[in-house]
Design a protein around this motif. Structure first.
Motif, PDB file in Angstrom:
ATOM      1  N   PHE A   4      20.854  30.284  60.619  1.00 41.18           N
ATOM      2  CA  PHE A   4      20.678  31.696  60.994  1.00 41.18           C
ATOM      3  C   PHE A   4      19.324  32.170  60.399  1.00 41.18           C
ATOM      4  O   PHE A   4      19.083  31.849  59.252  1.00 41.18           O
ATOM      5  N   VAL A  28      20.527  30.412  65.428  1.00 42.80           N
ATOM      6  CA  VAL A  28      21.033  31.988  65.618  1.00 42.80           C
ATOM      7  C   VAL A  28      20.362  32.850  64.880  1.00 42.80           C
ATOM      8  O   VAL A  28      20.147  32.646  63.924  1.00 42.80           O
ATOM      9  N   VAL A  30      19.613  36.845  63.936  1.00 39.29           N
ATOM     10  CA  VAL A  30      20.281  38.206  63.691  1.00 39.29           C
ATOM     11  C   VAL A  30      19.339  39.076  63.822  1.00 39.29           C
ATOM     12  O   VAL A  30      18.502  39.188  63.231  1.00 39.29           O
ATOM     13  N   LYS A  44      21.316  31.672  70.136  1.00 40.69           N
ATOM     14  CA  LYS A  44      22.159  32.875  70.389  1.00 40.69           C
ATOM     15  C   LYS A  44      21.393  33.988  69.528  1.00 40.69           C
ATOM     16  O   LYS A  44      20.764  33.773  68.306  1.00 40.69           O
ATOM     17  N   LEU A  46      22.566  37.451  67.442  1.00 38.77           N
ATOM     18  CA  LEU A  46      23.650  38.468  67.089  1.00 38.77           C
ATOM     19  C   LEU A  46      23.033  39.785  66.836  1.00 38.77           C
ATOM     20  O   LEU A  46      22.182  40.065  65.940  1.00 38.77           O
ATOM     21  N   HIS A  47      23.259  40.700  67.756  1.00 37.69           N
ATOM     22  CA  HIS A  47      22.641  42.120  67.642  1.00 37.69           C
ATOM     23  C   HIS A  47      23.559  42.910  67.178  1.00 37.69           C
ATOM     24  O   HIS A  47      24.967  43.064  67.191  1.00 37.69           O
ATOM     25  N   ILE A  48      23.027  43.560  65.890  1.00 33.43           N
ATOM     26  CA  ILE A  48      23.848  44.388  65.133  1.00 33.43           C
ATOM     27  C   ILE A  48      23.235  45.939  65.177  1.00 33.43           C
ATOM     28  O   ILE A  48      22.109  46.144  64.967  1.00 33.43           O
ATOM     29  N   THR A  62      28.201  42.934  57.613  1.00 29.97           N
ATOM     30  CA  THR A  62      28.395  42.778  59.003  1.00 29.97           C
ATOM     31  C   THR A  62      27.908  41.340  59.176  1.00 29.97           C
ATOM     32  O   THR A  62      28.590  40.482  59.983  1.00 29.97           O
ATOM     33  N   ALA A  66      29.932  37.616  60.210  1.00 25.85           N
ATOM     34  CA  ALA A  66      29.168  36.399  61.231  1.00 25.85           C
ATOM     35  C   ALA A  66      29.006  35.016  60.678  1.00 25.85           C
ATOM     36  O   ALA A  66      29.363  34.025  61.337  1.00 25.85           O
ATOM     37  N   GLU A 151      24.767  38.360  71.985  1.00 22.76           N
ATOM     38  CA  GLU A 151      26.275  38.809  71.484  1.00 22.76           C
ATOM     39  C   GLU A 151      26.092  39.972  70.374  1.00 22.76           C
ATOM     40  O   GLU A 151      25.437  39.901  69.566  1.00 22.76           O
ATOM     41  N   ASP A 152      26.733  40.841  71.053  1.00 25.46           N
ATOM     42  CA  ASP A 152      26.983  42.285  69.961  1.00 25.46           C
ATOM     43  C   ASP A 152      28.117  41.876  69.052  1.00 25.46           C
ATOM     44  O   ASP A 152      29.331  41.578  69.376  1.00 25.46           O
ATOM     45  N   VAL A 153      27.638  42.235  67.798  1.00 27.98           N
ATOM     46  CA  VAL A 153      28.470  42.304  66.661  1.00 27.98           C
ATOM     47  C   VAL A 153      28.941  43.256  66.089  1.00 27.98           C
ATOM     48  O   VAL A 153      28.367  44.424  66.104  1.00 27.98           O
TER      49      VAL A 153
END
Length: 296
Positions: A4, A28, A30, A44, A46-48, A62, A66, A151-153
């Motif tokens: 990550f 991944v 973030v 990937k 991960l969009h926050i 958040t 994940a 991917e929206d988190v």
């Protein structure tokens, strides 16, 4: 294993993703807030999204959610102030430690500085999750790859959120030293603020950016704080570094000791900087810098 990436800036995200590719099967990244990642750096993303009025640091809860669902994990963090806060919160949740200011990796073993840069230590994290803060240049030669599947988190409200009272911008007047290949660093050998013009002239001649040691920012306010280089400031790896009037104390040198070529100018022939540079010139900066600029 998954890697990550926690980063605030595009360049740092690209480099950390590239380095993570050699450490894990899946990378991944973030993305918190408005960070837009370059194409093809991670498997990937991960969009926050930060809710209105939310503070960046509160995204930690958040991110925890994940990371909770994964098995063996390694987390590489850009060492900005806000990302350090989030890394600390994550490590506390997982009952782990953060290995900071990593200089290099040998598998899971990280080499880093300690005691303000006077020593080097190798550490191997325990458990199924590892946290590292990694500065610029550690993975400079690595290549990033990936499909950037987004991917929206869902936002998770922290139990004890911070309250945003107000926001105001701080005008940055210095160059982005992280992106500069050539840096001229001014030290306490500059007796007057006006003497810095000599360093600025040299910068103009060699296409460099002006940085400094801590006293010139926090003690004298001659230069912006974002130009301070050292153990609690910027950790850089430019192609060329010119230390002018810099004594060479370890607290400063840890911020530049990964430079491709390091030049030193100091009137004290016994200054510690001469034991750490590639090329040294003994002389007063008031004589050397104008002569050097004229020659160039």
């Amino acid at each position: 294993m998954k890697a990550f990436i926690l980063a605030e800036h595009q360049d740092a995200a690209r480099e950390l993703c590239a380095g993570a590719r050699s450490m894990a099967d899946e990378v991944v990244c973030v993305s918190i807030g408005d960070l837009e990642l370059p194409l093809g750096v991670a498997d990937k993303v991960l969009h926050i999204t930060l809710p209105e009025g939310a503070v960046f640091d509160d995204a930690a809860d958040t991110v925890v959610a994940a990371l909770d669902a994964s098995g063996d994990r390694v987390v590489l963090v850009e060492p900005t102030r806000r990302m350090k806060v989030i890394a600390g919160k994550l490590a506390a949740h997982f009952e782990a430690s953060v290995i900071t200011n990593v200089l290099s990796f040998d598998g899971a073993v990280a080499t880093s500085l300690y005691f303000g840069g006077v020593g080097i230590q190798a550490q191997n994290p325990c458990g199924d999750i590892s946290f590292y803060t990694v500065g610029q240049g550690v993975f400079a030669d690595a290549e990033a790859s990936g499909s950037n599947e987004i991917e929206d988190v869902a936002w998770i409200e922290p139990q004890v959120p911070l309250k945003l009272v107000s926001v105001h911008s701080i005008e940055k007047t210095g160059a982005d030293l992280n992106k500069s290949d050539v840096i001229v660093a001014a030290g306490r050998g500059f007796c007057e603020e006006s003497d810095l013009d000599m360093a600025r002239t040299l910068c103009d001649k060699i296409g460099g950016a002006l940085g400094c040691t801590r006293p010139l920012t926090e003690g004298l306010d001659w230069l912006p704080k974002e130009t301070y280089i050292g153990v609690s400031g910027l950790m850089l790896s430019p192609k060329v570094y010119v230390a002018a009037g810099v004594s060479g104390q370890m607290q400063h040198m840890v911020g530049c000791n990964r430079a491709g070529t390091l030049f030193a100018i100091n009137k004290d022939k016994n200054a510690p900087v001469f034991k750490q540079c590639d090329f040294g010139l003994v002389g007063d900066i008031k004589d050397v810098l104008p002569a050097l600029a004229a020659a160039l």
